[in-house]
Design an enzyme around this catalytic site. Structure first.
Site, PDB file in Angstrom:
ATOM      1  N   TYR A   1      18.077  28.601  11.835  1.00 49.84           N
ATOM      2  CA  TYR A   1      16.990  27.926  11.040  1.00 49.84           C
ATOM      3  C   TYR A   1      16.332  29.220  10.931  1.00 49.84           C
ATOM      4  O   TYR A   1      15.754  29.612   9.530  1.00 49.84           O
ATOM      5  CB  TYR A   1      16.405  26.950  11.186  1.00 49.84           C
ATOM      6  CG  TYR A   1      15.656  26.594  10.427  1.00 49.84           C
ATOM      7  CD1 TYR A   1      16.184  25.924   8.882  1.00 49.84           C
ATOM      8  CD2 TYR A   1      13.868  26.986  10.626  1.00 49.84           C
ATOM      9  CE1 TYR A   1      15.037  25.416   8.410  1.00 49.84           C
ATOM     10  CE2 TYR A   1      13.175  27.002   9.916  1.00 49.84           C
ATOM     11  CZ  TYR A   1      13.742  25.342   9.200  1.00 49.84           C
ATOM     12  OH  TYR A   1      12.305  25.306   7.526  1.00 49.84           O
TER      13      TYR A   1
ATOM     14  N   SER B   1       9.689  29.694   5.426  1.00 51.03           N
ATOM     15  CA  SER B   1       9.460  28.857   7.029  1.00 51.03           C
ATOM     16  C   SER B   1       8.213  30.132   7.659  1.00 51.03           C
ATOM     17  O   SER B   1       8.954  31.106   6.886  1.00 51.03           O
ATOM     18  CB  SER B   1       9.684  28.271   7.959  1.00 51.03           C
ATOM     19  OG  SER B   1       9.228  27.774   8.642  1.00 51.03           O
TER      20      SER B   1
END
Length: 258
Positions: A149, A137
Site C-alpha cells: 500500500y 496518502s
C-alpha cells in the site's frame, strides 16, 4: 452554457463522496465510477435532488482491465476534473496475503491512476484547462506499515510530481492529495484495527476536501491536509530513515498490514 464535468472514482463513501458533494454544489455535472451499482444510483439521486447535478454512473471494478478500459473511454470524451480516489489496503502480512489480492491492489491504486490520467490529458490539453487530483496518502511520503500500500501511494506521489513538471504552462493541473487517517470506511473494509489511535491523528472528510481544493487553487502539487501531518511529513524528510520507520511502527500499531 454547458456545465463542467467531474469524474470521480470511488465516490460512494469517504473522500470520494466528499469530493462528489463539493463538486455538485459548485455546479458540476458528475460521472461516478464504483463497483456497487445500487450505492452509485443512491448517491446520484441524492445529489441530483440536492444540487441539480446530472449524474452518470459507471459500475466498474478498476482491478479488471476491461472495466478500466470502459472507464478510460468515457474519460477520453472529456472531463474538466478527474479525481482518482479509488484505492484500498489489506490486512495481514505480505508473505501470507493472497497474491491475486495484492496484484488487484496495485491495479486499483496504480494502474487505474495511470490509465485514467493518460486518457484525460489529451482533451484537457486541447481545452487548455483541467484538474486531476490523485488521492495518495501520507504513507506515500514516509515509510508506512503497509508495504504494498505504501509503495503504491509513493508511486502516485512521484508520478504526480513528475507529470506536474511537464504540464507547466498548459492550463492543466495535477495534484497528489496525501491525507493521514480520515474518518471513513477505509480501515474497516481493509480489516485493519485502528483501536487506540490517538484522536488528534484523525481528520474529517469535509476538512480534507476543503483543504485540498484550496491548495489546488494555489497550484500546490503535493497536498498534505492537517497541521499534524504537515509536521510529520516535514520531520520525515529531515530525520534519518531508521528513526522515521520506528515512529511509523508505533503510529501504525505494529504488524498485520500489507
Amino acid at each position: 452554457m454547458p456545465r463542467p464535468v467531474a469524474l470521480i472514482t470511488g465516490p460512494t463513501s469517504g473522500l470520494g463522496a466528499g469530493f462528489a458533494r463539493r463538486y455538485a454544489l459548485e455546479g458540476y455535472d458528475l460521472v461516478f465510477v464504483a463497483r456497487d451499482q445500487q450505492r452509485l444510483e443512491q448517491l446520484a439521486d441524492e445529489l441530483h435532488h440536492e444540487a441539480g447535478a446530472t449524474v452518470e454512473t459507471i459500475a466498474a471494478d478498476l482491478a479488471v482491465a476491461d472495466d478500466r478500459a470502459r472507464v478510460a473511454e468515457r474519460v477520453r470524451q472529456g472531463v474538466r476534473v478527474l479525481v482518482n480516489n479509488a484505492g484500498f489496503a489489506t490486512s495481514g502480512e505480505f508473505w501470507t496475503a493472497d497474491f491475486a489480492r495484492l496484484r488487484a491492489q496495485l491495479d486499483v491504486n496504480v494502474t487505474a491512476v495511470m490509465e485514467l490520467t493518460h486518457a484525460a490529458l489529451p482533451a484537457m490539453l486541447d481545452a487548455h484547462e483541467g484538474t486531476i487530483i490523485n488521492v495518495a496518502s501520507v504513507a506515500g511520503l514516509v515509510p508506512g506499515r503497509g508495504s504494498t500500500y505504501s509503495a503504491s501511494k509513493a508511486w502516485v506521489v512521484s508520478f504526480t510530481e513528475g507529470l506536474a513538471n511537464g504540464l507547466i504552462g498548459t492550463g492543466v493541473g495535477v495534484h497528489a492529495l496525501c491525507p493521514g487517517f480520515v474518518r471513513t470506511e477505509f480501515h474497516a473494509r481493509a480489516g485493519i484495527d485502528m483501536a487506540g489511535t490517538p484522536s488528534f491523528m484523525w481528520l474529517e472528510v469535509d476538512d480534507v476536501v476543503r483543504d485540498c481544493l484550496a491548495d489546488v487553487a494555489k497550484d500546490k502539487v503535493v497536498i498534505v491536509p492537517g497541521l499534524q501531518y504537515k509536521a510529520l511529513t516535514t520531520g520525515g524528510r529531515m530525520a534519518p530513515r531508521n528513526l522515521v520507520r520506528a515512529v511509523t511502527k508505533v503510529v501504525g500499531k505494529g504488524r498485520a498490514r500489507t
